[in-house]
Scaffold this motif. Structure first.
Motif, PDB file in Angstrom:
ATOM      1  N   GLY A 103       0.660  -1.662  -0.020  1.00  0.00           N
ATOM      2  CA  GLY A 103      -0.381   0.409  -0.205  1.00  0.00           C
ATOM      3  C   GLY A 103       0.632   1.421  -0.469  1.00  0.00           C
ATOM      4  N   GLY A 104      -0.234   2.242   0.450  1.00  0.00           N
ATOM      5  CA  GLY A 104       0.903   3.598   1.018  1.00  0.00           C
ATOM      6  C   GLY A 104       1.137   4.225   1.681  1.00  0.00           C
ATOM      7  N   PHE A 105       1.119   5.627   1.786  1.00  0.00           N
ATOM      8  CA  PHE A 105       0.607   5.807   2.991  1.00  0.00           C
ATOM      9  C   PHE A 105       0.240   6.196   4.314  1.00  0.00           C
ATOM     10  CE2 PHE A 105       3.037   9.747   0.465  1.00  0.00           C
ATOM     11  CZ  PHE A 105       3.934   9.098   0.976  1.00  0.00           C
ATOM     12  N   GLY A 106      -0.945   4.936   3.961  1.00  0.00           N
ATOM     13  CA  GLY A 106      -1.851   4.492   5.108  1.00  0.00           C
ATOM     14  C   GLY A 106      -3.471   5.768   4.974  1.00  0.00           C
ATOM     15  N   ASN A 107      -3.075   7.001   4.376  1.00  0.00           N
ATOM     16  CA  ASN A 107      -4.381   7.875   5.143  1.00  0.00           C
ATOM     17  C   ASN A 107      -5.530   7.842   4.644  1.00  0.00           C
ATOM     18  OD1 ASN A 107      -2.182   9.255   6.153  1.00  0.00           O
ATOM     19  ND2 ASN A 107      -1.573  10.360   4.521  1.00  0.00           N
ATOM     20  N   PHE A 108      -5.873   7.028   3.701  1.00  0.00           N
ATOM     21  CA  PHE A 108      -7.263   6.439   2.652  1.00  0.00           C
ATOM     22  C   PHE A 108      -7.996   5.413   3.136  1.00  0.00           C
ATOM     23  CE2 PHE A 108     -10.285   6.031  -0.961  1.00  0.00           C
ATOM     24  CZ  PHE A 108     -10.906   6.856  -0.035  1.00  0.00           C
ATOM     25  N   ASP A 109      -8.651   4.960   4.071  1.00  0.00           N
ATOM     26  CA  ASP A 109      -8.824   2.889   5.007  1.00  0.00           C
ATOM     27  C   ASP A 109     -10.035   3.035   3.250  1.00  0.00           C
ATOM     28  OD1 ASP A 109      -6.469   3.344   5.660  1.00  0.00           O
ATOM     29  OD2 ASP A 109      -7.756   4.446   7.677  1.00  0.00           O
ATOM     30  N   TYR A 110     -11.085   3.657   2.743  1.00  0.00           N
ATOM     31  CA  TYR A 110     -11.992   3.667   1.770  1.00  0.00           C
ATOM     32  C   TYR A 110     -11.963   2.060   0.748  1.00  0.00           C
ATOM     33  CZ  TYR A 110     -12.254   6.705   5.149  1.00  0.00           C
ATOM     34  OH  TYR A 110     -12.121   7.702   6.535  1.00  0.00           O
ATOM     35  N   GLY A 111     -10.911   2.536  -0.256  1.00  0.00           N
ATOM     36  CA  GLY A 111     -10.801   1.293  -1.167  1.00  0.00           C
ATOM     37  C   GLY A 111      -9.304   2.122  -2.038  1.00  0.00           C
ATOM     38  N   VAL A 135     -11.216  -5.963  -2.803  1.00  0.00           N
ATOM     39  CA  VAL A 135     -10.758  -4.342  -2.089  1.00  0.00           C
ATOM     40  C   VAL A 135     -12.783  -3.934  -2.432  1.00  0.00           C
ATOM     41  CG1 VAL A 135     -10.499  -1.654  -1.948  1.00  0.00           C
ATOM     42  CG2 VAL A 135      -9.002  -4.126  -2.199  1.00  0.00           C
ATOM     43  N   ARG A 136     -13.653  -3.842  -1.677  1.00  0.00           N
ATOM     44  CA  ARG A 136     -15.628  -4.117  -2.091  1.00  0.00           C
ATOM     45  C   ARG A 136     -15.135  -2.745  -3.113  1.00  0.00           C
ATOM     46  NH1 ARG A 136     -20.492  -2.480   1.339  1.00  0.00           N
ATOM     47  NH2 ARG A 136     -21.873  -2.345  -0.007  1.00  0.00           N
ATOM     48  N   TYR A 137     -14.414  -1.337  -2.443  1.00  0.00           N
ATOM     49  CA  TYR A 137     -14.750   0.299  -3.227  1.00  0.00           C
ATOM     50  C   TYR A 137     -13.399   0.129  -4.034  1.00  0.00           C
ATOM     51  CZ  TYR A 137     -19.217   0.683  -0.631  1.00  0.00           C
ATOM     52  OH  TYR A 137     -20.453   0.917  -0.278  1.00  0.00           O
ATOM     53  N   GLY A 138     -14.032   0.859  -5.396  1.00  0.00           N
ATOM     54  CA  GLY A 138     -13.145   1.468  -5.997  1.00  0.00           C
ATOM     55  C   GLY A 138     -12.802   2.784  -6.286  1.00  0.00           C
ATOM     56  N   PHE A 139     -12.004   3.844  -6.175  1.00  0.00           N
ATOM     57  CA  PHE A 139     -12.449   5.312  -6.316  1.00  0.00           C
ATOM     58  C   PHE A 139     -11.622   5.954  -7.844  1.00  0.00           C
ATOM     59  CE2 PHE A 139     -13.490   4.586  -1.972  1.00  0.00           C
ATOM     60  CZ  PHE A 139     -14.017   5.146  -1.944  1.00  0.00           C
ATOM     61  N   GLY A 140     -11.707   6.583  -8.621  1.00  0.00           N
ATOM     62  CA  GLY A 140     -11.510   6.932  -9.642  1.00  0.00           C
ATOM     63  C   GLY A 140     -11.280   8.637  -9.860  1.00  0.00           C
ATOM     64  N   ASN A 154     -15.977  11.107   5.470  1.00  0.00           N
ATOM     65  CA  ASN A 154     -17.382  11.126   4.993  1.00  0.00           C
ATOM     66  C   ASN A 154     -16.967  12.566   3.325  1.00  0.00           C
ATOM     67  OD1 ASN A 154     -19.768  10.591   6.475  1.00  0.00           O
ATOM     68  ND2 ASN A 154     -18.796  12.080   7.815  1.00  0.00           N
ATOM     69  N   MET A 155     -16.400  11.976   2.186  1.00  0.00           N
ATOM     70  CA  MET A 155     -16.373  12.538   1.324  1.00  0.00           C
ATOM     71  C   MET A 155     -17.547  12.938   0.213  1.00  0.00           C
ATOM     72  SD  MET A 155     -14.815   8.613  -0.041  1.00  0.00           S
ATOM     73  CE  MET A 155     -13.843   7.531   0.799  1.00  0.00           C
ATOM     74  N   GLU A 156     -16.495  14.404  -0.624  1.00  0.00           N
ATOM     75  CA  GLU A 156     -17.395  15.120  -1.045  1.00  0.00           C
ATOM     76  C   GLU A 156     -16.219  15.014  -2.718  1.00  0.00           C
ATOM     77  OE1 GLU A 156     -19.471  19.521  -1.633  1.00  0.00           O
ATOM     78  OE2 GLU A 156     -18.895  18.916   0.287  1.00  0.00           O
ATOM     79  N   GLU A 208     -20.671   8.510   1.841  1.00  0.00           N
ATOM     80  CA  GLU A 208     -20.611   7.757   3.035  1.00  0.00           C
ATOM     81  C   GLU A 208     -19.520   6.383   3.386  1.00  0.00           C
ATOM     82  OE1 GLU A 208     -24.366   8.618   5.621  1.00  0.00           O
ATOM     83  OE2 GLU A 208     -23.762  10.712   4.984  1.00  0.00           O
ATOM     84  N   PRO A 209     -19.022   5.801   3.116  1.00  0.00           N
ATOM     85  CA  PRO A 209     -18.184   5.220   2.803  1.00  0.00           C
ATOM     86  C   PRO A 209     -18.877   3.499   3.540  1.00  0.00           C
ATOM     87  CG  PRO A 209     -16.425   6.088   2.833  1.00  0.00           C
ATOM     88  CD  PRO A 209     -17.500   7.283   3.341  1.00  0.00           C
ATOM     89  N   ASN A 210     -18.758   4.011   5.224  1.00  0.00           N
ATOM     90  CA  ASN A 210     -19.241   3.347   5.638  1.00  0.00           C
ATOM     91  C   ASN A 210     -20.258   2.940   5.557  1.00  0.00           C
ATOM     92  OD1 ASN A 210     -16.965   3.267   6.945  1.00  0.00           O
ATOM     93  ND2 ASN A 210     -17.174   4.978   8.186  1.00  0.00           N
TER      94      ASN A 210
END
Length: 318
Positions: A103-111, A135-140, A154-156, A208-210
């Protein structure tokens, strides 16, 4: 320090420079440790573009979320995913789709995170990796557009384009294709995936990923029943060419058609992309003050990828 911005370039090089691999694959250098301390303990903002966005991936219940490091959509379907941890700047094999399993720096735990998304036709790559890596979600994230994440996850979406969110929780693969009477039509021997959930969120939309909840910006309204034309009209030569995938999805939702099928340019093998509106679930939204039909929010479109065989237009979901 109240904020840190990571530029583009090569996410593998960022890992190479900011992790001390002589100790462990996940041991940050003092520089990165200080940045993460400011983020975790004092609320500093961490942002990035391109590679600087992708490097932010963290972990989920299965462990580290892999960092996407190379590959293209069609090749991801055809060739297996290669895991590698060591940075190899000289490896430019065009057939490889690679990830760093640490993985990477560890700041985005949602996909999974991907960038230059619509512009480089990375929809197939993201879906393929999300499913194959569990991995359930992918964000592009599209160019000139941001995905802003608060302390609660929470994302916007902010910007003129959009963010694709794919959900493979209910996706599945098949080996035999049946007709409506449950008669076997043919077998699929190549990689395929059905029943992917596709969302394309635009400026002001929230996720809301949760919970999986999507909240549409207040300045948008549904275009259901107000489509511009009776049928989708796009006929494309390569679904993964620049901006084509997103344009085909928007074209479908701005018409009364329920389904459209587009194909890849590469034919070894050629793949079909089937997009489907689900009655009572799928919807599209637009800001009525926008003159352009090129920006729509799309919610709950079903997506299938499969290699083309005879009778592909009669393909069933069994």
């Amino acid at each position: 320090m109240t904020g840190f911005f990571f530029g583009g370039g090569d996410q593998s090089l960022l890992r190479y420079c900011l992790f001390d691999d002589s100790k462990s694959e996940t041991n940050p250098t003092p520089v990165l440790a200080t940045i993460l301390e400011q983020y975790n303990e004092f609320g500093a903002v961490i942002a990035g573009t391109s590679a600087g966005t992708m490097i932010q991936v963290g972990s989920d219940n299965n462990g580290p979320i892999p960092l996407i490091t190379s590959g293209e959509s069609h090749n991801c379907f055809v060739y297996s995913v290669s895991n590698y941890a060591k940075y190899d700047y000289n490896d430019h094999n065009p057939h490889k789709t690679t990830v760093n399993p640490y993985g990477g720096f560890g700041n985005f735990d949602y996909g999974l995170l991907d960038t230059h998304f619509s512009q480089r036709g990375r929809q197939g790559r993201l879906v393929c990796l999300a499913y194959n890596l569990n991995v359930r979600y992918g964000f592009g994230i599209d160019e000139n557009t941001a995905l802003v994440v608060d302390a609660y996850g929470n994302m916007e979406v902010v910007g003129p384009a959009g963010v694709t969110i794919v959900d493979v929780a209910n996706a599945y693969q098949v080996s035999t294709v049946y007709d409506q009477n449950n008669n076997a039509l043919f077998t699929l021997t190549n990689w395929n995936l059905f029943n992917i959930t596709y969302n394309y969120l635009t400026d002001g939309d929230r996720f809301e990923p949760n919970t999986g909840r999507i909240t549409i910006s207040n300045d948008k309204s549904s275009i259901l029943g107000k489509e511009s034309r009776a049928q989708s009209i796009m006929n494309v030569g390569n679904i993964f060419a620049a901006n084509i995938f997103t344009s085909v999805a928007i074209d479908l939702f701005d018409s009364q058609s329920l389904q459209t099928i587009a194909k890849t340019h590469l034919v070894t093998p050629q793949y079909a992309t089937r997009m489907t509106k689900v009655t009572g679930q799928s919807n599209a939204y637009k800001n009525p003050t926008q003159n352009s039909n090129n920006v729509l929010t799309i919610v709950n479109m079903k997506l299938d990828f499969y290699s083309i065989v005879p009778f592909d237009d009669t393909l069933g979901d069994s």
